[in-house]
Design a protein around this motif. Structure first.
Motif, mmCIF file in Angstrom:
data_model
loop_
_atom_site.group_PDB
_atom_site.id
_atom_site.type_symbol
_atom_site.label_atom_id
_atom_site.label_comp_id
_atom_site.label_asym_id
_atom_site.label_seq_id
_atom_site.Cartn_x
_atom_site.Cartn_y
_atom_site.Cartn_z
ATOM 1 N N VAL A 44 24.644 93.907 12.105
ATOM 2 C CA VAL A 44 24.692 93.068 11.156
ATOM 3 C C VAL A 44 23.886 93.028 9.908
ATOM 4 O O VAL A 44 23.109 92.528 10.039
ATOM 5 N N VAL A 300 35.163 99.042 15.043
ATOM 6 C CA VAL A 300 35.588 98.639 13.138
ATOM 7 C C VAL A 300 34.224 99.684 12.774
ATOM 8 O O VAL A 300 33.451 99.267 12.291
ATOM 9 N N ALA A 302 33.004 99.622 8.994
ATOM 10 C CA ALA A 302 32.149 99.029 7.582
ATOM 11 C C ALA A 302 31.376 99.923 6.606
ATOM 12 O O ALA A 302 31.183 100.868 7.309
ATOM 13 N N VAL A 307 30.708 99.299 13.715
ATOM 14 C CA VAL A 307 30.701 98.054 14.308
ATOM 15 C C VAL A 307 31.290 97.611 15.343
ATOM 16 O O VAL A 307 32.459 98.381 14.780
ATOM 17 N N PHE A 329 38.901 90.724 12.780
ATOM 18 C CA PHE A 329 37.199 91.720 12.558
ATOM 19 C C PHE A 329 37.103 92.720 11.814
ATOM 20 O O PHE A 329 36.609 93.210 10.948
ATOM 21 N N ARG A 332 36.976 90.848 7.936
ATOM 22 C CA ARG A 332 35.211 90.599 7.810
ATOM 23 C C ARG A 332 34.212 91.721 8.098
ATOM 24 O O ARG A 332 33.043 92.289 7.808
ATOM 25 N N ALA A 333 34.838 93.287 8.600
ATOM 26 C CA ALA A 333 33.766 94.273 8.868
ATOM 27 C C ALA A 333 33.706 94.673 7.303
ATOM 28 O O ALA A 333 32.839 94.989 5.918
ATOM 29 N N LYS A 334 35.096 94.608 6.614
ATOM 30 C CA LYS A 334 34.572 95.458 4.895
ATOM 31 C C LYS A 334 34.080 94.638 3.750
ATOM 32 O O LYS A 334 33.293 94.291 3.201
ATOM 33 N N LEU A 338 30.543 89.653 9.221
ATOM 34 C CA LEU A 338 30.744 89.848 10.148
ATOM 35 C C LEU A 338 29.101 88.981 10.993
ATOM 36 O O LEU A 338 28.098 89.364 10.623
#
Length: 432
Positions: A44, A300, A302, A307, A329, A332-334, A338
């Protein structure tokens, strides 16, 4: 008096990171807990906050450098009021930085993505303390890609921060300037910076991010270590689609979240994994580790790559809680927020390539897990029911597994159990 900012603890077994982006430049005012630098780890991007309020001092390391936990990142001059002038120790610039610095005659400067952008707006966006906004790596990249001025965009995120969606919306609404507003033409580009003529061929070399290098290494390791095999089946989605249509309004009103397909497949997978423990197990040396719980890693997308944050104890969670976890998730990935804790662990993975239109694939396992479920797009296809050809919404599903641990019979049975649970959701309620 200055305060040193060190590389924080980044998570279990993570000892180093790469400087992804400085969010504050020397001389910029800094508030307590305001992010000043983005670090890229194996999994991350981590933003490091300022421990004190003051003025940004000298950067100890450059973008792209590798730093270990505990290493010095920068200093914060906390005895100088934010906004006042301060003497900052200048950093020696690399030749590439000197070449990229905006010239005093207004000649265009080269942006991170290789495009040319006017030097004055770039300077205002990056170096003006009053115009500086704290942006996540994903947002900052979107700003550079679309050439928008972040100081003129109203943020809808937490504390008024910009989101990627804000930048994309601004780019859509951006209109070409009128002739009266058009900036003065820049001097003619040199031969070295002149844009290639139409039809010219060119190439660009970009250093792989730490996350992309880790993804490449782990997936190649999975191919070299595990005995990978994939089994397929198809699923009639009629029952799930009808259930969603019937209960979507009531579900959303009660739980404040939409009812999606992922919660159905997560619960169906839990049903199969409880019946077939080896599909939920892992190889550790010459031992097999069996889990009496199901932590599902959800793939997901990102900005920097794929991720897999983990929905913990999915077997004991409700449909609503699983949907909320996955939605959180995704957001927050965008935004690039994360954490390492979000990615830690996982006993089984679900990857939904159907959201991108994929019809069929052979997903690769996420080591050290032994299996991954691949979902694909739903499309109407002719099938035979009770001797009649009818049209049904069908989806191909795939289970890739490590044949060292999972036998073919177990893999096929697990996938068949998931298929039956989706085609008759009542099975998930009565544990069949």
């Amino acid at each position: 008096m200055s305060k040193q900012v060190m590389v924080p603890t980044l998570g279990e077994s993570v000892t180093e990171a790469t400087i992804g982006e400085w969010l504050k430049n020397p001389g910029d005012p800094v508030n307590v807990d305001e992010p000043i630098v983005s670090l890229e780890t194996d999994k991350v991007a981590v933003e490091v906050p300022s421990p004190v309020a003051g003025v940004m001092g000298a950067h100890a390391v450059e973008v792209g450098a590798t730093v270990e936990v505990g290493a010095l990142l920068a200093t914060i001059e906390d005895d100088v009021a934010a906004g006042e002038n301060t003497d900052v120790e200048p950093r020696e610039e690399s030749p590439a930085q000197k070449q990229a610095a905006p010239a005093s005659d207004g000649q265009g400067a080269r942006a991170d993505d290789g495009t040319l952008e006017d030097a004055a707006p770039a300077q205002a966006k990056i170096h003006d303390p009053e115009a500086t906004q704290t942006m996540s790596p994903a947002v900052r990249r979107a700003v550079l890609e679309h050439g928008v001025d972040p100081t003129r965009i109203k943020g809808t995120g937490k504390d008024g921060r910009l989101t990627k969606e804000d930048v994309l919306a601004a780019a859509e609404n951006k209109k070409a300037p009128s002739s009266a507003e058009a900036p003065a033409p820049a001097p003619a580009a040199t031969a070295a910076t002149q844009a290639p003529a139409q039809g010219d061929r060119r190439e660009e070399r970009v250093k792989m991010t730490r996350m992309r290098q880790t993804i490449a290494r782990r997936l190649k390791s999975a191919q070299e270590t595990a005995a990978l095999l994939t089994t397929f089946n198809d699923v009639d989605m009629t029952a799930v689609i009808e259930a969603r249509e019937k209960f979507k309004d009531t579900f959303a009103k009660k739980h404040d979240i939409k009812l999606g397909f992922m919660s159905f497949f997560a619960k169906a997978a839990c049903l199969a994994l409880k019946d077939l423990p080896s599909v939920n197990a892992q190889i550790d040396g010459d031992e097999i580790v069996y889990f009496d719980y199901v932590d599902i890693s959800v793939a997901v997308s990102a900005p920097n790559g794929l991720v897999v944050p983990v929905v913990r104890d999915a077997d004991s969670k409700s449909f609503a809680q699983i949907e909320k976890d996955i939605a959180d998730f995704g957001r927050r990935a965008k935004d690039g927020t994360l954490t390492m804790e979000d990615m830690k662990g996982g006993t089984f993975t679900i990857s939904n390539g159907g959201v991108f239109g994929g019809l069929m694939s052979t997903p690769i396992i996420n080591p050290p897990q032994s299996a991954v479920l691949g979902l694909h797009r739903i499309e109407d296809r002719p099938v035979v029911r009770d001797g009649q050809i009818v049209i049904r919404p069908m989806m191909y599903i795939a289970l890739s597994y490590d044949h060292r641990l999972v036998d073919g019979r177990e893999a096929v049975t697990a996938l068949k159990t998931i298929k039956e649970a989706i085609e008759d959701p009542m099975r998930m309620l009565i544990d069949l």
